[in-house]
Design an enzyme around this catalytic site. Sequence first.
Site, PDB file in Angstrom:
ATOM      1  N   LYS A 126      23.990   1.772  -1.308  1.00  0.00           N
ATOM      2  CA  LYS A 126      23.397   2.155  -0.020  1.00  0.00           C
ATOM      3  C   LYS A 126      22.496   1.043   0.507  1.00  0.00           C
ATOM      4  CE  LYS A 126      19.648   4.662  -2.332  1.00  0.00           C
ATOM      5  NZ  LYS A 126      18.935   5.945  -2.458  1.00  0.00           N
ATOM      6  N   TYR A 139      -2.937 -17.011  13.357  1.00  0.00           N
ATOM      7  CA  TYR A 139      -3.370 -15.959  14.274  1.00  0.00           C
ATOM      8  C   TYR A 139      -4.658 -15.301  13.784  1.00  0.00           C
ATOM      9  CZ  TYR A 139       1.134 -16.155  16.677  1.00  0.00           C
ATOM     10  OH  TYR A 139       2.225 -16.555  17.406  1.00  0.00           O
TER      11      TYR A 139
END
Length: 359
Positions: A34, A254
């Site tokens: 999956k 940042y």
Amino acid sequence: MRLATAEINLTALEHNLAQVKRFAPNSKVMAVLKANAYGHGLVTIAQHLNEADAFAVARIDEALALRAGGLTKPIVLLEGFFHQEDLPILLANNFQTIIHDEIQLKMLESVQLDAPLNCWLKINTGMHRLGIAPEQFDMFYQRLQASPNAQNKINLMTHFACADDVKNTKTVQQITLFDNLTQEVQQAHCLSNSAGIIAWPSGHGDWVRPGLMLYGVSPMANHTGKDHQLKPVMRLTTKVIAVRDVRAHEKVGYGGRWQSDKPTVLAVVALGYGDGYPRHAKEGTPVIINGHRYGIVGSVAMDMITLDIGNNEHNVQVGDEVIMWGPELPVEEIAQCADTISYELLCNITPRVSYEYQR
């Protein structure tokens, strides 16, 4: 220049499947694929699991992708089906389905199919997510056996909640409950995920369903795959794209999240949260360049990460390879630095990362 790349080692994948068989020599193996094979590439991974007895996926689109890729092994839908119209598709593609609630059972009972489906009845023994209540087992089992749309072979399944913690008695309680419920029923049993395979041999049953351990990563708390003789399948790398001097107390990135208290050298690498690397990785989260460890500083950006490389005594240069995780640097360690789990890191790799399959 090749930048962010996930190198997938198919020999390691095959080794890990063999290790599953050593842990559970008397069980068949349902390889869990999956979420794009935990970020490793659904179809290609399946094509190199020749010794698995079956595949398991979460949803029907994943199963259809496997069939489109030429895979013919049995495929089990771990969440089952969601619409009655799905049932003829399951039959036509030889998909096996989980039954985990009465809505699914009613849909199965009311449809007309050309042949019966292979069904797995999932019992909730303590995970409290999917699965019928223990007191419903006899009723569900009898109704499935009575339905012309279900094969008489009703496989039985449960899922462990705490198998990664060997000190937690929850797994023993779940195994005991499952065994007590099903002791009079001669059908195939499947209980163990990767942690169950490694730590709880009494729960191996007729089938085991390895997921994370197939990819060389430990499902156990505070361990790495190496502790279980597993080999990492993914090696995530990128390149240095800039090397620059920074004066003392200059703020980097940042928000000016980081500054050095002395002059230093930064390496900028081409990878960020746009590639799936965790934005919340802590300062000091390691990478490896030319055999040496360096720590992340400043904020992880969409496309770039900065590293403090000190006085650059090892001569880091533009174009050098940067190992973000892999055999040399366990993904489990990076997960700890980012306050997350290795499952999330592997599954979060984005499409702009190049995949390279190798032996």
